[in-house]
Write a protein that holds these residues in place. Sequence first.
Motif, PDB file in Angstrom:
ATOM      1  N   ARG A 180       5.991  13.991  33.003  1.00 37.83           N
ATOM      2  CA  ARG A 180       7.248  14.647  33.326  1.00 37.83           C
ATOM      3  C   ARG A 180       7.710  14.502  34.777  1.00 37.83           C
ATOM      4  NH1 ARG A 180       8.203  19.119  29.969  1.00 37.83           N
ATOM      5  NH2 ARG A 180       8.500  20.536  31.702  1.00 37.83           N
ATOM      6  N   GLY A 181       6.829  14.369  35.725  1.00 38.01           N
ATOM      7  CA  GLY A 181       7.226  14.439  37.126  1.00 38.01           C
ATOM      8  C   GLY A 181       7.473  13.085  37.755  1.00 38.01           C
ATOM      9  N   ASN A 209       8.278  11.403  41.226  1.00 39.64           N
ATOM     10  CA  ASN A 209       8.294  11.827  42.621  1.00 39.64           C
ATOM     11  C   ASN A 209       9.363  11.091  43.434  1.00 39.64           C
ATOM     12  OD1 ASN A 209       7.149   9.366  43.662  1.00 39.64           O
ATOM     13  ND2 ASN A 209       5.077  10.123  43.296  1.00 39.64           N
ATOM     14  N   ASN A 242      14.286  23.453  37.122  1.00 38.42           N
ATOM     15  CA  ASN A 242      12.891  23.901  37.026  1.00 38.42           C
ATOM     16  C   ASN A 242      12.090  23.426  38.233  1.00 38.42           C
ATOM     17  OD1 ASN A 242      14.016  23.892  34.190  1.00 38.42           O
ATOM     18  ND2 ASN A 242      12.005  24.790  33.795  1.00 38.42           N
ATOM     19  N   HIS A 243      11.354  24.357  38.831  1.00 43.92           N
ATOM     20  CA  HIS A 243      10.563  24.032  40.021  1.00 43.92           C
ATOM     21  C   HIS A 243       9.279  24.858  39.997  1.00 43.92           C
ATOM     22  CE1 HIS A 243      14.073  22.032  41.851  1.00 43.92           C
ATOM     23  NE2 HIS A 243      14.762  23.052  41.398  1.00 43.92           N
ATOM     24  N   TRP A 302      13.020  14.710  44.089  1.00 42.50           N
ATOM     25  CA  TRP A 302      12.183  14.813  42.907  1.00 42.50           C
ATOM     26  C   TRP A 302      13.040  14.895  41.647  1.00 42.50           C
ATOM     27  CZ3 TRP A 302       6.840  14.989  43.767  1.00 42.50           C
ATOM     28  CH2 TRP A 302       6.453  15.191  45.092  1.00 42.50           C
ATOM     29  N   CYS A 303      12.470  14.484  40.530  1.00 38.12           N
ATOM     30  CA  CYS A 303      13.189  14.573  39.258  1.00 38.12           C
ATOM     31  C   CYS A 303      12.193  14.911  38.155  1.00 38.12           C
ATOM     32  CB  CYS A 303      13.897  13.257  38.940  1.00 38.12           C
ATOM     33  SG  CYS A 303      14.761  13.255  37.349  1.00 38.12           S
ATOM     34  N   LEU A 304      12.410  16.059  37.530  1.00 39.53           N
ATOM     35  CA  LEU A 304      11.569  16.476  36.414  1.00 39.53           C
ATOM     36  C   LEU A 304      12.195  15.961  35.124  1.00 39.53           C
ATOM     37  CD1 LEU A 304       9.079  18.156  35.571  1.00 39.53           C
ATOM     38  CD2 LEU A 304      10.630  20.111  35.299  1.00 39.53           C
ATOM     39  N   SER A 364      11.015  14.157  31.211  1.00 38.89           N
ATOM     40  CA  SER A 364       9.945  13.750  30.310  1.00 38.89           C
ATOM     41  C   SER A 364      10.041  12.267  29.965  1.00 38.89           C
ATOM     42  CB  SER A 364       9.996  14.572  29.020  1.00 38.89           C
ATOM     43  OG  SER A 364       9.777  15.937  29.299  1.00 38.89           O
ATOM     44  N   ILE A 401       7.947  24.401  36.242  1.00 40.49           N
ATOM     45  CA  ILE A 401       7.568  23.099  35.691  1.00 40.49           C
ATOM     46  C   ILE A 401       6.499  23.302  34.627  1.00 40.49           C
ATOM     47  CG2 ILE A 401       6.494  20.873  36.217  1.00 40.49           C
ATOM     48  CD1 ILE A 401       7.643  21.147  39.063  1.00 40.49           C
TER      49      ILE A 401
END
Length: 542
Positions: A50-51, A53, A79-80, A114-116, A118, A220
């Motif tokens: 999911r993460g 960077n 979400n963080h 950052w980008c969350l 999936s 997260i």
Amino acid sequence: MTPKTDDRVPVLVVGGSLVGLSTSLFLGRLGIRNLLVEKHATTSHHPRGRGNNVRTMELFRTAGVEGDIREAASVLAGNHGILQAHSLTGTDAEWLFKEMDPDGRLALISPSGWCLGSQNDLEPVLLRHAADLGADIRFGTEMVSFEQDADGVTAELLDRASGERRTVRADYLVAADGPRSPVRKRLGIGQTGPGALFHNVSVTFRAKGLADVVGDRRFIACYITNPEAEGALLPVDNAENWVFHAPWHPEDGEELEDFTDERCAQHIRAAVGVPDLEVEITGKAPWHAAERVADHYGSGRVFLAGDSAHEMSPTGAFGANTGIQDAHNLAWKLAAVIDGWAGPGLLDTYEAERRPVARATAERASGRSAEHSHPGYEAVPGVGRQGNVMAVVLGYRYTSGAVVGVDPSLPAVPEQFRPAAEPGCRSPHMWLRRGGERLSTLDLYERVPVLLTGAGGAAWQEAAQRVAERLGVPLEVHRVGEGPGCDLAPEDGADWAKVHRAADDGAVLVRPDGFMAWRSESAAEDPERILTEVLRSLLNRA
């Protein structure tokens, strides 16, 4: 004599997950035709990996896909942080960390963030863009064998639906075929590291009432510490779709079949703290956390990337990001050799650069899992020091390989992050103006090497143009400043020389992957000779 084959392509990519698709995308951006084969029929359906960077998002920015990736991941944009609690309804919840960039300083050092998102959301974006660039992408196709010789690789491909077999001849093969990589095994390459760390079953489920329990806590992940319901809860859409990672102990004889729908639902209810929570199990997938790094990153004309080259604990999402960065490092080197402006020895620097970074990053990932008490992980004594996360994300460096003037005794990942402008490190970000266009220095780096100099660097500019023409190297040259002959202007009075730790008449050479290859802090008596020597060394030119 070249074997007779059905297809001919410069690069064959095996594996169509995040790393394989990124490899295809990066090669396509560089004009290199490639064929990608993936044995599964479609991209991933399971929400994992999911993460993304900051460094990975910088690479996607230069590849022209950052916007589409953020759009695909928009549902989790708010979400963080990582929450830890005995149960979601308890009063002991605490944030291990609440924000990735709490003071907003990241904007000073990067044009991205950052980008969350999936894996199942990102892969279709990468697939679409790679195909648009001309990649031949074949899902449901398995590479069943390959042989290599001095001039290339011959592989046999199986269409799993029709049973048809075809052969393909490639100059190079990139194996992004996962942690149990058949290609790595076929090459006889071993692995080094502690090995298996822990095992989980990733359970996807629907629970409409869970959003009310979570409330405004947009995490997260939430690590549940209740010994009777240990695990990690992750949102998919912050509404009714979720994932729960439940510890699995196959070493104690526990079978995957033991994770029945009812057992998983009861586990989730206990973790949440709502005994009558309505839970619908929609899927299960086992995964294994390990720390292993391949002893070599390839052999001959075959290279390993992603999980085939390294396995890492999931905390911090370092594994997928490291794999995508492998792909970026390898892609420009393959392109340079295939297009003829670099010697084949340049490809040897792939292992020299990426393997030390993977080893150091894998150690940090295990340390982060121990420090955060990741569910299911019983850390061995001495594990737990993680250092600074940004040091892993943006501070990693190459102390040997296609770089000149680097201290080889420096660690691949420093303890703490500080923006660097040194050979072997990611070249720094600063905002520039070109006419009416605003761009980052990082936007300059993708297809060819770039020489940057200041307003006083006319001698470097002229020398570089002559050397590039003589050597046949597609070198771009830019002068940064406000004076005559400058094509890039620093924004808001920023000092190019200070940012790059050089005088206004100095110069830096930046590779297509955005890493600084060489620097001269000031003018030189014979810039043409110096640049000739530097480029020959970097590009393995005789």
